[in-house]
Design a protein around this motif. Sequence first.
Motif, PDB file in Angstrom:
ATOM      1  N   LEU A 190      -3.132 -28.060  65.417  1.00  0.00           N
ATOM      2  CA  LEU A 190      -3.758 -29.003  64.417  1.00  0.00           C
ATOM      3  C   LEU A 190      -2.715 -30.237  64.516  1.00  0.00           C
ATOM      4  N   VAL A 191      -1.309 -29.816  64.680  1.00  0.00           N
ATOM      5  CA  VAL A 191      -0.392 -31.024  64.396  1.00  0.00           C
ATOM      6  C   VAL A 191      -0.414 -31.904  65.659  1.00  0.00           C
ATOM      7  N   GLY A 192      -0.929 -31.081  66.591  1.00  0.00           N
ATOM      8  CA  GLY A 192      -1.083 -32.092  67.926  1.00  0.00           C
ATOM      9  C   GLY A 192      -2.363 -32.903  67.933  1.00  0.00           C
ATOM     10  N   MET A 193      -3.368 -32.487  66.931  1.00  0.00           N
ATOM     11  CA  MET A 193      -4.329 -33.478  66.906  1.00  0.00           C
ATOM     12  C   MET A 193      -3.989 -34.835  66.233  1.00  0.00           C
ATOM     13  N   ALA A 194      -3.070 -34.518  65.336  1.00  0.00           N
ATOM     14  CA  ALA A 194      -2.585 -35.616  64.587  1.00  0.00           C
ATOM     15  C   ALA A 194      -1.350 -36.530  65.318  1.00  0.00           C
ATOM     16  N   GLU A 195      -1.235 -36.092  66.570  1.00  0.00           N
ATOM     17  CA  GLU A 195      -0.160 -36.474  67.412  1.00  0.00           C
ATOM     18  C   GLU A 195       1.263 -36.569  66.878  1.00  0.00           C
ATOM     19  N   GLY A 196       1.193 -35.295  66.135  1.00  0.00           N
ATOM     20  CA  GLY A 196       2.739 -35.220  65.719  1.00  0.00           C
ATOM     21  C   GLY A 196       3.125 -35.863  64.569  1.00  0.00           C
ATOM     22  N   ASN A 197       1.978 -36.570  64.015  1.00  0.00           N
ATOM     23  CA  ASN A 197       2.470 -37.519  62.675  1.00  0.00           C
ATOM     24  C   ASN A 197       2.140 -36.824  61.303  1.00  0.00           C
ATOM     25  N   ALA A 198       3.096 -37.101  60.638  1.00  0.00           N
ATOM     26  CA  ALA A 198       2.664 -36.590  59.045  1.00  0.00           C
ATOM     27  C   ALA A 198       1.782 -37.690  58.575  1.00  0.00           C
ATOM     28  N   ASP A 199       0.992 -37.431  57.547  1.00  0.00           N
ATOM     29  CA  ASP A 199       0.164 -38.422  56.791  1.00  0.00           C
ATOM     30  C   ASP A 199      -0.784 -38.713  57.715  1.00  0.00           C
ATOM     31  N   GLU A 200      -1.340 -38.128  58.557  1.00  0.00           N
ATOM     32  CA  GLU A 200      -2.408 -38.510  59.494  1.00  0.00           C
ATOM     33  C   GLU A 200      -3.658 -37.889  59.037  1.00  0.00           C
ATOM     34  N   TRP A 201      -4.502 -38.522  58.848  1.00  0.00           N
ATOM     35  CA  TRP A 201      -5.927 -37.737  58.500  1.00  0.00           C
ATOM     36  C   TRP A 201      -7.032 -37.396  59.792  1.00  0.00           C
ATOM     37  N   ILE A 202      -7.029 -36.383  59.914  1.00  0.00           N
ATOM     38  CA  ILE A 202      -8.093 -35.830  61.258  1.00  0.00           C
ATOM     39  C   ILE A 202      -9.095 -35.309  60.733  1.00  0.00           C
ATOM     40  N   SER A 203     -10.296 -35.367  61.557  1.00  0.00           N
ATOM     41  CA  SER A 203     -11.596 -34.637  61.192  1.00  0.00           C
ATOM     42  C   SER A 203     -11.440 -33.085  61.928  1.00  0.00           C
ATOM     43  N   VAL A 204     -11.987 -32.351  61.288  1.00  0.00           N
ATOM     44  CA  VAL A 204     -12.162 -30.832  61.891  1.00  0.00           C
ATOM     45  C   VAL A 204     -13.619 -30.703  62.002  1.00  0.00           C
ATOM     46  N   GLU A 205     -14.254 -31.694  61.792  1.00  0.00           N
ATOM     47  CA  GLU A 205     -16.141 -31.597  61.790  1.00  0.00           C
ATOM     48  C   GLU A 205     -16.309 -31.561  63.364  1.00  0.00           C
ATOM     49  N   ARG A 248     -18.189 -33.567  55.417  1.00  0.00           N
ATOM     50  CA  ARG A 248     -17.375 -33.760  56.388  1.00  0.00           C
ATOM     51  C   ARG A 248     -15.902 -33.346  55.908  1.00  0.00           C
ATOM     52  N   ARG A 249     -15.195 -32.227  56.547  1.00  0.00           N
ATOM     53  CA  ARG A 249     -13.854 -32.155  56.374  1.00  0.00           C
ATOM     54  C   ARG A 249     -12.918 -32.728  57.087  1.00  0.00           C
ATOM     55  N   SER A 250     -11.890 -33.249  56.190  1.00  0.00           N
ATOM     56  CA  SER A 250     -10.952 -34.053  57.040  1.00  0.00           C
ATOM     57  C   SER A 250      -9.541 -33.258  56.402  1.00  0.00           C
ATOM     58  N   VAL A 251      -8.511 -33.374  57.202  1.00  0.00           N
ATOM     59  CA  VAL A 251      -7.217 -32.818  57.137  1.00  0.00           C
ATOM     60  C   VAL A 251      -6.172 -33.725  57.017  1.00  0.00           C
ATOM     61  N   LEU A 252      -5.341 -33.897  56.276  1.00  0.00           N
ATOM     62  CA  LEU A 252      -4.077 -34.590  56.422  1.00  0.00           C
ATOM     63  C   LEU A 252      -2.957 -33.754  56.672  1.00  0.00           C
ATOM     64  N   VAL A 253      -2.242 -33.654  57.698  1.00  0.00           N
ATOM     65  CA  VAL A 253      -1.145 -33.122  58.079  1.00  0.00           C
ATOM     66  C   VAL A 253       0.126 -33.365  57.317  1.00  0.00           C
ATOM     67  N   ARG A 254       0.873 -32.755  56.368  1.00  0.00           N
ATOM     68  CA  ARG A 254       1.820 -32.910  55.689  1.00  0.00           C
ATOM     69  C   ARG A 254       3.209 -32.818  56.244  1.00  0.00           C
ATOM     70  N   PRO A 255       4.281 -33.540  55.957  1.00  0.00           N
ATOM     71  CA  PRO A 255       5.278 -33.160  56.569  1.00  0.00           C
ATOM     72  C   PRO A 255       6.123 -31.973  56.647  1.00  0.00           C
ATOM     73  N   LEU A 256       5.766 -31.124  55.555  1.00  0.00           N
ATOM     74  CA  LEU A 256       6.263 -29.598  55.772  1.00  0.00           C
ATOM     75  C   LEU A 256       5.677 -28.999  56.842  1.00  0.00           C
ATOM     76  N   ALA A 257       4.430 -29.178  57.494  1.00  0.00           N
ATOM     77  CA  ALA A 257       3.998 -28.580  58.749  1.00  0.00           C
ATOM     78  C   ALA A 257       5.016 -28.962  59.747  1.00  0.00           C
ATOM     79  N   LEU A 258       5.399 -30.351  59.935  1.00  0.00           N
ATOM     80  CA  LEU A 258       6.334 -30.516  60.870  1.00  0.00           C
ATOM     81  C   LEU A 258       7.597 -29.746  60.598  1.00  0.00           C
ATOM     82  N   GLU A 259       7.966 -29.554  59.637  1.00  0.00           N
ATOM     83  CA  GLU A 259       9.551 -29.102  59.525  1.00  0.00           C
ATOM     84  C   GLU A 259       9.423 -27.742  59.864  1.00  0.00           C
ATOM     85  N   LEU A 260       8.196 -26.928  59.558  1.00  0.00           N
ATOM     86  CA  LEU A 260       7.999 -25.603  59.816  1.00  0.00           C
ATOM     87  C   LEU A 260       8.071 -25.384  61.330  1.00  0.00           C
TER      88      LEU A 260
END
Length: 243
Positions: free
Chosen positions: A156-171, A223-235
């Motif tokens: 999932l983080v790879g879909m956001a290209e490793g960026n936090a605060d990046e909205w992506i669609s999972v639909e 349509r479901r969109s997901v925002l990758v948060r900084p905590l995901a990158l920290e983990l």
Amino acid sequence: MPESIQPGEPRDVERVNATDAVHAALEPDDGDFGMAAIRLALVPSPIGGLAQELVPSPSERQHRRALEALARVIDDLSDRVDADSWRTVIGTEEFDSAFVRATEAAQRAAAEEKRRLIWFALVNGWVREKAAETRDRLLEIVDRYTLEDFKALDGLVGMAEGNADEWISVESDHHGFAMTDALKLDHGEANAYVQRFDADGLVMVYDQPELRKASNGPWIATRRSVLVRPLALELLEFIKQPT
């Protein structure tokens, strides 16, 4: 206790000494039982085969596996995390608490890879100089998550290209297909992971209704969109092998 030697039998000095060394490592005389695993890492003995003979129960076998994994991690990281780094934190309340939690988590783990991730988390959170402020929360997540969870989060983080605060669609757009194809998950499984990550504060989910046209008339879809948060990158950084 070392194995007994019957009168008249040849004494395998090397084997008995190795047994004594393992027991000495696991029974520290200073009362600091939490550091027994680190002492075990320093014992020059054939731990693998010998340990299996010394451990009788499933819980103790898991305990042994956890300590052996720690010994291997300490050895693998010896050129990056030296003895002084360990000595600095050993005995502190923060490290002792984390060590107990990490040991319990490693005992519950059913795979060597998961045990290594747990010990990497301990090193990154409590032994290295730069520790995440969220380390206690991250260690709790590491304990609960499976290897499949981490794989899905990394995808999932790879879909956001490793960026936090990046909205992506999972639909049903190209992002959605990329996720299900890469992780070999169907739509329902992918969304189950997303919901779990949302509950743990790793992502934010936004469901947007939209009007779609069909041959039998318009209909409303979500349509479901997901925002990758900084905590995901920290983990994900938290469980990486220290460099």
